[in-house]
Each structure stands twice: as C-alpha cells, then as structure tokens.
Design an enzyme around this catalytic site. Structure first.
Site, PDB file in Angstrom:
ATOM      1  CE1 TYR A   1      30.549  38.241  46.903  1.00 16.19           C
ATOM      2  CE2 TYR A   1      28.203  37.907  46.242  1.00 16.19           C
ATOM      3  CZ  TYR A   1      29.303  38.083  45.995  1.00 16.19           C
ATOM      4  OH  TYR A   1      30.018  37.547  44.480  1.00 16.19           O
TER       5      TYR A   1
HETATM    6  N1  LIG Z   1      31.190  31.880  42.525  1.00 14.69           N
HETATM    7  C1  LIG Z   1      29.988  32.720  42.696  1.00 14.69           C
HETATM    8  O1  LIG Z   1      28.716  32.138  42.660  1.00 14.69           O
HETATM    9  C2  LIG Z   1      29.829  33.954  42.054  1.00 14.69           C
HETATM   10  C3  LIG Z   1      28.969  34.787  41.788  1.00 14.69           C
HETATM   11  C4  LIG Z   1      28.940  36.100  41.429  1.00 14.69           C
HETATM   12  C5  LIG Z   1      30.059  36.759  41.476  1.00 14.69           C
HETATM   13  N2  LIG Z   1      31.128  36.072  41.902  1.00 14.69           N
HETATM   14  C6  LIG Z   1      32.273  36.880  41.937  1.00 14.69           C
HETATM   15  O2  LIG Z   1      33.438  36.219  41.150  1.00 14.69           O
HETATM   16  C7  LIG Z   1      34.679  36.701  41.510  1.00 14.69           C
HETATM   17  C8  LIG Z   1      35.539  35.617  41.569  1.00 14.69           C
HETATM   18  O3  LIG Z   1      35.101  34.705  42.699  1.00 14.69           O
HETATM   19  P1  LIG Z   1      35.119  33.153  42.526  1.00 14.69           P
HETATM   20  O4  LIG Z   1      33.563  32.624  42.501  1.00 14.69           O
HETATM   21  O5  LIG Z   1      35.932  32.745  41.443  1.00 14.69           O
HETATM   22  O6  LIG Z   1      35.611  32.563  43.972  1.00 14.69           O
HETATM   23  P2  LIG Z   1      37.136  32.057  44.441  1.00 14.69           P
HETATM   24  O7  LIG Z   1      37.240  30.807  43.562  1.00 14.69           O
HETATM   25  O8  LIG Z   1      37.085  32.040  45.822  1.00 14.69           O
HETATM   26  O9  LIG Z   1      37.967  33.103  43.712  1.00 14.69           O
HETATM   27  C9  LIG Z   1      38.346  34.550  44.508  1.00 14.69           C
HETATM   28  C10 LIG Z   1      39.675  35.017  43.861  1.00 14.69           C
HETATM   29  O10 LIG Z   1      39.828  36.105  44.499  1.00 14.69           O
HETATM   30  C11 LIG Z   1      41.121  36.080  45.398  1.00 14.69           C
HETATM   31  N3  LIG Z   1      41.322  37.066  46.183  1.00 14.69           N
HETATM   32  C12 LIG Z   1      40.605  37.143  47.607  1.00 14.69           C
HETATM   33  N4  LIG Z   1      41.135  38.248  48.196  1.00 14.69           N
HETATM   34  C13 LIG Z   1      41.939  38.986  47.423  1.00 14.69           C
HETATM   35  C14 LIG Z   1      42.852  40.029  47.761  1.00 14.69           C
HETATM   36  N5  LIG Z   1      42.726  40.574  48.771  1.00 14.69           N
HETATM   37  N6  LIG Z   1      43.730  40.539  46.711  1.00 14.69           N
HETATM   38  C15 LIG Z   1      43.692  39.711  45.493  1.00 14.69           C
HETATM   39  N7  LIG Z   1      42.857  38.663  45.390  1.00 14.69           N
HETATM   40  C16 LIG Z   1      42.177  38.067  46.231  1.00 14.69           C
HETATM   41  C17 LIG Z   1      41.469  34.903  45.658  1.00 14.69           C
HETATM   42  O11 LIG Z   1      42.627  34.602  46.057  1.00 14.69           O
HETATM   43  P3  LIG Z   1      42.898  33.151  46.940  1.00 14.69           P
HETATM   44  O12 LIG Z   1      42.924  32.081  46.230  1.00 14.69           O
HETATM   45  O13 LIG Z   1      44.054  33.568  47.546  1.00 14.69           O
HETATM   46  O14 LIG Z   1      41.806  33.153  47.990  1.00 14.69           O
HETATM   47  C18 LIG Z   1      40.655  34.010  44.416  1.00 14.69           C
HETATM   48  O15 LIG Z   1      41.880  33.981  43.378  1.00 14.69           O
HETATM   49  C19 LIG Z   1      34.524  37.483  42.953  1.00 14.69           C
HETATM   50  O16 LIG Z   1      34.506  38.726  42.599  1.00 14.69           O
HETATM   51  C20 LIG Z   1      33.089  36.998  43.327  1.00 14.69           C
HETATM   52  O17 LIG Z   1      32.555  38.028  44.048  1.00 14.69           O
HETATM   53  C21 LIG Z   1      30.953  34.917  42.284  1.00 14.69           C
END
Ligand SMILES: NC(=O)c1ccc[n+]([C@@H]2O[C@H](COP(=O)([O-])OP(=O)(O)OC[C@H]3O[C@@H](n4cnc5c(N)ncnc54)[C@H](OP(=O)(O)O)[C@@H]3O)[C@@H](O)[C@H]2O)c1
Length: 300
Positions: free
Chosen positions: A151
């Site tokens: 990741y």
């Molecule tokens: N949470 C953390 O601790 C954290 C920390 C650092 C960075 N991030 C980053 O923040 C961003 C958002 O993540 P989050 O934490 O909000 O997680 P999340 O709640 O799992 O949201 C991820 C989003 O990305 C969508 N997604 C996944 N695969 C996709 C695809 N092929 N095409 C379009 N959309 C897709 C998901 O859609 P579905 O609902 O359909 O699955 C969901 O809407 C990501 O880039 C993640 O790497 C998160």
C-alpha cells in the site's frame, strides 16, 4: 464564486465527507461512485438530496472514466475547476503473501486510476489555463510500516506523480497539491486487501501475528477519547480549494504525522535544489494566467 469539482471514491469515508463539505461551501460537486447500486444506492440518494451530482466512475475502467467525464462536462456546460483523486484501497499483511495479481489490482486503483482520471480531465483544465488537482496520498507515502508496504509503495508512487505533474502543469496555470492523511477510521481497513497466499503466511511463524497487533494499535487509537475524525481530511481539502491559486502548499499532512511532516521538511529544499540546479526553477512556481486573455484567444 463556487467551483465545479470532481471527487473520485465519494461513496465512503473521506470522499463522501469531502463531497458534502465542498457542497456546503457552495461548490458544484460531482461525486464519483464505483457503484451506486446495493447499499451504495442509499449513500448516492443522500448526496443527491444535497444537490450533489452522482457519476458512475470506476477508476480502473477507462470506459467508465471517459463516460463519467463526458457526462460531467455536459451537465456542467464544460466547466471544471478542480479534481480530487481520492479513490483508493489498502492492503495489509505479509508482503510476500500477496500474489502479483493482487499487487496489480492495488496499483490499478491507487496509481493507474489517478493517471486515468488525470488524462481524462487535464485537457479541460489546461485549455482554461487554470485549475487545481488534489491527490490523496498518505503519510505511508513518506514513512514505511511493515505489512503495509505494498500500500505504501502505491502511495510513494502518488508522491512522485504529484511532484512531476506539479512542475509540468505549473506554467499552464494548473496547481497540484498532495494531501497526506494519517490513520483515520474509515471503511478502508475493513475493505483492505488480505494476502491470498494463506499457506505462505503460516511459514512466517510469530511474525505473522504482527499485522494483527498493528491493527489493534490503530483500533485503540481510533477509539481513544480524542480519536481521529475523518472530517479533518474533508476540511483540509475544503481549505485547499478555497485558498487563492499560487498560495497553496505542495503537501498537507492531516492528523498525527508519525514523522512524515519531518520528511517533507527535509526533502523539500533538496528537491528544490535539484530542480534549480537543472535550470528548471521556473517550473516550481505556479503561473497565474490572465483569464481575459485565455477567453479572447479561444474566442469565447
Ligand atoms: N483511512 C485512512 O486511514 C487513510 C489514510 C491515508 C490515506 N487514505 C486514503 O484516503 C483515500 C480514501 O480512503 P478512505 O479512508 O476514505 O477509505 P474508504 O472509506 O474505503 O473509501 C474509499 C473510496 O474509494 C472507492 N474506490 C475503491 N476502488 C475504486 C475504484 N476502482 N474506482 C472508484 N472508486 C473506488 C471506494 O468505493 P466503494 O465504496 O465502492 O468501495 C470508496 O468510495 C484513499 O486514497 C486512501 O488510500 C486513507
């Protein structure tokens, strides 16, 4: 004046909150959903009620990206000011136990997805000689935790892409900002890819128990009295959007930095020095382009 903004991965977590926050700030928001069926339909309906446009947009599918951007431009009368590349997925476990196909799937979403969306949207921003790209990276694009390395590798890639795009687009009036969130309780952990090679996992002995312990540390952090609130990320993105062009930082850490802010601070002057030494210093500063001239030359 409100901007027209596309955000990918808006069906959950940071993306959903960011869509709502940007809308509350008066922007026209297009929210990308990989799927708006099943349990995601309710989320889509809730956002629609807030006058947010839902677009079916799977960042791994070129046809889906192209069709979503075509719909956006039709509905917005060719307006687009900002693109937030937020869609992403995690993977957690012994790196060796992920198959190459799993690693490819991870990069398809977190890295190639960004490339697809940028190739579909940048022609519009470049033609207008103004615009903003916000890429959602991670503190794990700067520091590495074991068992989260694949990741992290995808987020390191987003770091390099963000810097390169920033230099390449600066003279065309398009700004690029990288947001580096810390750990926040979203659906990302429950949805994280798990290693497919279960047999290999068992050969790691006690080390195989460590990912579970790391997860426990995060859960404790999340449940603490001052546990992190994912709204922090949405608020940070909203602030970046509302900042004047040319004043925005290259990188914004959100939440507990775990040393990523220190890495940013050390790397920035080294990076700048290399660019200057190659005679490319001009590319490090956004050129603000007179919009009247752009309109006059395009005849609009
Ligand atoms: N949470 C953390 O601790 C954290 C920390 C650092 C960075 N991030 C980053 O923040 C961003 C958002 O993540 P989050 O934490 O909000 O997680 P999340 O709640 O799992 O949201 C991820 C989003 O990305 C969508 N997604 C996944 N695969 C996709 C695809 N092929 N095409 C379009 N959309 C897709 C998901 O859609 P579905 O609902 O359909 O699955 C969901 O809407 C990501 O880039 C993640 O790497 C998160």
């Amino acid at each position: 004046m409100g901007k027209t903004i596309l955000i990918t991965g808006a069906s959950s977590g940071f993306g959903r909150l960011t869509a709502q926050t940007l809308r509350n700030s008066g922007h026209k928001v297009f929210a990308g959903f990989r799927s708006n069926e099943g349990r995601k339909k309710q989320v889509a309906d809730e956002l629609r009620e807030k006058n947010i446009e839902i677009l079916k947009l799977d960042v791994t599918d070129q046809g889906s990206v192209d069709s979503a951007i075509a719909q956006l431009l039709e509905k917005s009368n060719n307006e687009l000011d900002a693109v937030v590349n937020n869609a992403g997925m995690a993977s957690a476990g012994i790196s060796e136990a992920f198959t190459p196909e799993q690693a490819r799937q991870l990069f398809e979403v977190n890295v190639f997805g960004v490339q697809r969306v940028l190739r579909a949207t940048l022609p519009v921003l470049r033609a207008k000689r103004r615009g903003l790209v916000i890429n959602v990276g991670s503190i794990l694009g700067r520091i590495t935790l074991p068992f989260l390395g694949l990741y992290g590798a995808s987020k390191y890639a987003v770091e390099a892409m963000s810097d390169s795009y920033r230099y390449e687009l600066s003279q065309l009036g398009v700004e690029v900002v990288l947001v580096q969130p810390s750990a926040y309780p979203t659906n990302m952990y429950a949805a994280a890819q798990q290693p497919a090679d279960e047999e290999l996992r068992t050969t790691y002995g006690e080390v195989a128990e460590v990912p579970g312990k790391i997860l426990k540390t995060f859960v404790t952090l999340f449940q603490g009295e001052n546990g992190p609130n994912p709204q922090d990320v949405a608020t940070a993105i909203d602030q970046i959007v509302s900042a004047p062009a040319g004043s925005r930082p290259d990188r914004v850490v959100v939440g507990l930095p775990f040393g990523s802010d220190a890495v940013n601070k050390v790397v920035a002057p080294i990076q700048r020095g290399v660019i200057d030494s190659l005679g490319l210093g001009d590319l490090a500063k956004l050129k603000i382009i007179n919009q009247r001239e752009v309109k006059a030359s395009s005849g609009t």
